[in-house]
Design a protein around this motif. Structure first.
Motif, PDB file in Angstrom:
ATOM      1  N   ALA B 152       0.819  -1.219   0.000  1.00 28.92           N
ATOM      2  CA  ALA B 152       0.000   0.000   0.000  1.00 28.92           C
ATOM      3  C   ALA B 152       0.851   1.266   0.000  1.00 28.92           C
ATOM      4  O   ALA B 152       0.472   2.270  -0.620  1.00 28.92           O
ATOM      5  N   GLN B 153       1.985   1.240   0.672  1.00 27.66           N
ATOM      6  CA  GLN B 153       2.808   2.453   0.722  1.00 27.66           C
ATOM      7  C   GLN B 153       3.510   2.714  -0.609  1.00 27.66           C
ATOM      8  O   GLN B 153       3.749   3.861  -0.965  1.00 27.66           O
ATOM      9  N   LEU B 154       3.836   1.619  -1.298  1.00 28.17           N
ATOM     10  CA  LEU B 154       4.450   1.776  -2.617  1.00 28.17           C
ATOM     11  C   LEU B 154       3.386   2.273  -3.604  1.00 28.17           C
ATOM     12  O   LEU B 154       3.640   3.200  -4.378  1.00 28.17           O
ATOM     13  N   ALA B 155       2.199   1.686  -3.530  1.00 30.16           N
ATOM     14  CA  ALA B 155       1.119   2.103  -4.441  1.00 30.16           C
ATOM     15  C   ALA B 155       0.718   3.548  -4.178  1.00 30.16           C
ATOM     16  O   ALA B 155       0.491   4.328  -5.097  1.00 30.16           O
ATOM     17  N   GLY B 156       0.640   3.915  -2.912  1.00 31.49           N
ATOM     18  CA  GLY B 156       0.373   5.297  -2.536  1.00 31.49           C
ATOM     19  C   GLY B 156      -1.059   5.738  -2.793  1.00 31.49           C
ATOM     20  O   GLY B 156      -1.956   4.933  -3.039  1.00 31.49           O
ATOM     21  N   ASN B 157      -1.249   7.047  -2.656  1.00 29.55           N
ATOM     22  CA  ASN B 157      -2.570   7.639  -2.822  1.00 29.55           C
ATOM     23  C   ASN B 157      -2.519   8.753  -3.854  1.00 29.55           C
ATOM     24  O   ASN B 157      -1.471   9.379  -4.055  1.00 29.55           O
ATOM     25  N   ILE B 158      -3.657   9.003  -4.479  1.00 29.76           N
ATOM     26  CA  ILE B 158      -3.707  10.108  -5.446  1.00 29.76           C
ATOM     27  C   ILE B 158      -3.407  11.413  -4.712  1.00 29.76           C
ATOM     28  O   ILE B 158      -2.640  12.250  -5.177  1.00 29.76           O
ATOM     29  N   ASP B 159      -4.001  11.529  -3.525  1.00 30.79           N
ATOM     30  CA  ASP B 159      -3.684  12.686  -2.679  1.00 30.79           C
ATOM     31  C   ASP B 159      -2.400  12.364  -1.919  1.00 30.79           C
ATOM     32  O   ASP B 159      -2.417  11.608  -0.946  1.00 30.79           O
ATOM     33  N   GLU B 160      -1.301  12.915  -2.375  1.00 34.80           N
ATOM     34  CA  GLU B 160      -0.005  12.512  -1.807  1.00 34.80           C
ATOM     35  C   GLU B 160       0.172  12.922  -0.340  1.00 34.80           C
ATOM     36  O   GLU B 160       1.061  12.425   0.346  1.00 34.80           O
ATOM     37  N   ARG B 161      -0.708  13.811   0.144  1.00 31.39           N
ATOM     38  CA  ARG B 161      -0.608  14.175   1.565  1.00 31.39           C
ATOM     39  C   ARG B 161      -0.915  12.976   2.466  1.00 31.39           C
ATOM     40  O   ARG B 161      -0.527  12.929   3.614  1.00 31.39           O
ATOM     41  N   LYS B 162      -1.646  12.003   1.897  1.00 37.23           N
ATOM     42  CA  LYS B 162      -1.969  10.810   2.688  1.00 37.23           C
ATOM     43  C   LYS B 162      -0.810   9.813   2.720  1.00 37.23           C
ATOM     44  O   LYS B 162      -0.829   8.857   3.491  1.00 37.23           O
ATOM     45  N   ASP B 163       0.192  10.026   1.853  1.00 40.35           N
ATOM     46  CA  ASP B 163       1.326   9.095   1.801  1.00 40.35           C
ATOM     47  C   ASP B 163       2.303   9.351   2.937  1.00 40.35           C
ATOM     48  O   ASP B 163       2.559  10.497   3.297  1.00 40.35           O
ATOM     49  N   LYS B 164       2.846   8.253   3.488  1.00 42.94           N
ATOM     50  CA  LYS B 164       3.848   8.396   4.537  1.00 42.94           C
ATOM     51  C   LYS B 164       5.250   8.515   3.942  1.00 42.94           C
ATOM     52  O   LYS B 164       6.165   9.050   4.575  1.00 42.94           O
ATOM     53  N   THR B 165       5.441   7.955   2.746  1.00 43.67           N
ATOM     54  CA  THR B 165       6.738   8.072   2.062  1.00 43.67           C
ATOM     55  C   THR B 165       6.441   8.334   0.574  1.00 43.67           C
ATOM     56  O   THR B 165       5.281   8.370   0.163  1.00 43.67           O
TER      57      THR B 165
END
Lengths: 237, 402
Positions: B152-165
């Protein structure tokens, strides 16, 4: 019997040496009601404390019932006080968390008397001192005179050989004082209770067998009180 | 100390608590309760972190044991033989060969470097719980090629603010990513599912089948590690030896050894903080209880003098104070246990979120027993010293309050 021989008591107050007793000699027989009187600083309370094993003389000796009490260690003195002596203090000195009966039975509990015995005895004594109806009350519910009678009942629970009273009426009005003094006299007359009482009220003399007058740490004079006043106003030899 | 001495001491203690100052009693109990919570709470969180770390390591990263290539070797060859040897051990419930390599992921112009792990989906399900942690999509099937699972962290989110890395910016199941393997081979792989385990080491990886890896690297029966699952946790060291006895010549490491690193450092740091916190709590407890008992005994100095004067043995007086503080300590400990239970229940429902995932407090018997004993000892000392000091004063000094 109490024999006091050349008892001195010197306190060190800072750099000042206070000679509270300066070689007191006296004898108090069993069954006597003895008063110790004198002005403030004369050494009357100091003498009472030494006789009651609450303090130690700097020199001299005290013998109670043939026992030189100065030779007893702390533990033995504690047992001696518990088993043979009773105390009544000026301000009653009750344990506020305990009821009237609990205060009275405490010394008997400490002696290991069985509960049924000490409860029965305490009820009897409390009736004798006129507090049979106050057994389960607490200190704050009692008047000064009642509190002092609880203290007397506590002092009597172990049937002591000697009862010491340090100005027991100092906080009481004259009517209540008379109640207490009558109680002392009755104990002395009926049960032959030895009582040693410190007081500074001259009129208390009428309740006592003998009075020791102290001044400057010495017994200056003593007087046998032949006539003792009764409740009904009559005199008793 | 005779029996009746003790019974008188107990009687005085009970009456003092029953009819004495309620506020002082409740205050002391509350302080002891809070100190107890402080003594138990932090270790429970540290235990929670350790349990969380261990569970994640076993369930998603390593199984119980990891077989790795011998010194100077990059790969384990003859994996089937290794598997066959291990499968003879009855307590081994599964083995899963894995092949890890470096890879670069490319999605809509975003490029991220990371690890790609080849696994056999059937074997993997015998060892780890990866297949249960799909955020979306499906787990790999044994014959899958051109398919990939993304963490999930590699795939990430469209809203990058939700990403931890750094991430690929919101890959979802059904998308395609371009993967460049470390041998230079490029493959466009269809994302079959997104894994979310909470474990950083897993959620940053991509997962393909070993069949895919074999095709990319032109290898077979080769792995970089073999994960071993035991029927029971906690027996790793013993089975490490058993595996050697069964002829496994490769390097065998437990999941704890594999996990040594930042988590262990974090736990060690936590333990130092915990030791300091415990010390400070106990010192505060000693000081507070000492002050409360000391003030209490000083206030009752005259009473102690009177009790001694009427012949009450000083041991009775001292014991009555010790019994009082032990009763206070017992109430404080019970209050502390109740508060701790409440806090643990709350944090079980609303767990703390750590980088490794949700951490549930784990209350172990050791810290609880240690806290109970510490508080009882502290109370004993705090009750004994002031009462002993006052009871040993000359009677007249105590009566006069000098």
């Amino acid at each position: 019997m109490i024999e006091v021989t050349d008892v001195t008591r010197i306190y060190q107050m800072g750099l000042v040496e206070v000679r509270a007793l300066q070689g007191v000699n006296c004898t108090i027989e069993s069954g006597e009601f003895v008063g110790i009187m004198g002005p403030s600083g004369s050494g009357k309370s100091t003498l009472l404390h030494i006789l009651g094993l609450l303090d130690e003389p700097t020199a001299g000796s005290v013998t109670i019932d043939g026992i030189p009490v100065g030779t007893l260690n702390e533990e033995e003195k504690s047992d001696f006080r518990l088993n043979r002596l009773g105390y009544v203090f000026q301000d009653y000195a009750l344990v506020p968390e305990l009821s009237v009966q609990e205060n009275v039975v405490l010394p008997a509990m400490a002696r290991g008397i069985p509960p049924n015995e000490y409860l029965k005895e305490s009820e009897k004594i409390l009736h004798e001192v006129g507090l049979g109806h106050r057994i389960h009350h607490r200190q704050y519910e009692l008047s000064g005179g009642e509190q002092q009678r609880v203290a007397i009942a506590r002092a009597l629970i172990n049937r002591p050989r000697i009862l010491f009273a340090d100005e027991p009426c100092a906080n009481l009005d004259s009517t209540t004082s008379r109640t207490i003094l009558n109680l002392f006299r009755e104990l002395n007359e009926k049960f032959g209770q030895t009582i040693i009482m410190v007081t500074h009220e001259d009129w208390h003399e009428e309740y006592m067998c003998r009075v020791l007058y102290m001044k400057d740490g010495l017994i200056e004079d003593e007087k046998a009180c032949k006539m003792r006043k009764r409740d009904d106003g009559s005199d008793n030899v | 100390m005779t029996g009746h001495h003790l019974s008188v001491a107990f009687f005085l203690a009970i009456r003092s608590i029953q009819r004495g100052n309620r506020f002082t009693f409740l205050l002391t109990v509350a302080i002891m309760g809070l100190v107890f919570v402080n003594l138990v709470f932090l270790p429970s969180i540290i235990s929670g972190v350790v349990v969380n770390f261990n569970t994640q390591s076993i369930d998603y990263n390593y199984g119980n044991l990891v077989i790795e290539p011998r010194e100077n070797n990059l790969y384990i060859t003859g994996v089937a033989e290794v598997k066959q040897k291990i499968s003879q051990i009855s307590e081994v419930t599964g083995t899963s060969p894995r092949f890890s390599a470096g890879a670069t992921y490319n999605y809509h112009g975003t490029q991220i470097s990371g690890q790609i792990v080849g696994l056999n989906p059937r074997f993997e399900q015998e060892v780890t719980l990866l297949h249960t942690r799909l955020k979306e999509g499906e787990f790999l099937a044994e014959g899958d090629t051109d398919s990939i699972l993304l963490g999930a962290q590699l795939a990430g989110n469209i809203d990058e603010r939700k990403d931890k890395t750094d991430s690929l910016g919101g890959v979802t199941a059904g998308d395609s990513v371009l993967v460049t393997f470390n041998n230079g081979v490029k493959r466009t792989l269809k994302v079959k599912g997104i894994l979310e385990t909470g474990s950083f080491g897993v959620d940053r990886n991509g997962f393909v089948t070993l069949k895919e890896i074999n095709q990319v690297y032109g290898i077979s029966d080769t792995a970089t590690s073999v994960l071993v699952k035991l029927s029971q946790n906690g027996e790793e060291e013993r089975y490490k030896k058993v595996l050697m006895e069964y002829g496994i010549a490769e390097k065998i490491r437990t999941f704890q050894e594999k996990g040594q690193g930042f988590v262990n450092d974090a736990i060690r740091s936590f333990e130092i903080i915990n030791a300091i916190s415990t010390m400070v709590s106990l010192v505060i407890a000693i000081v507070v209880i000492f002050i409360v008992i000391f003030i209490n005994t000083i206030n009752k100095r005259r009473q102690i003098g009177i009790l001694k004067a009427i012949g009450i043995n000083k041991k009775i007086i001292i014991y009555s104070y010790i019994i009082q503080v032990l009763i206070i300590a017992t109430c404080g400990i019970l209050l502390g246990l109740a508060l701790s239970s409440g806090l643990v229940t709350y944090l079980t429902i609303n767990p703390l979120v750590f980088p490794g995932g949700a951490v549930y407090p784990v209350v172990e018997a050791g810290p609880v027993i240690r806290s109970v004993i510490s508080l009882a000892l502290v109370s004993l000392i705090s009750g004994f010293i002031p009462s002993w000091k006052t009871a040993n004063e000359p009677i007249l000094d105590a009566i006069r309050g000098q």
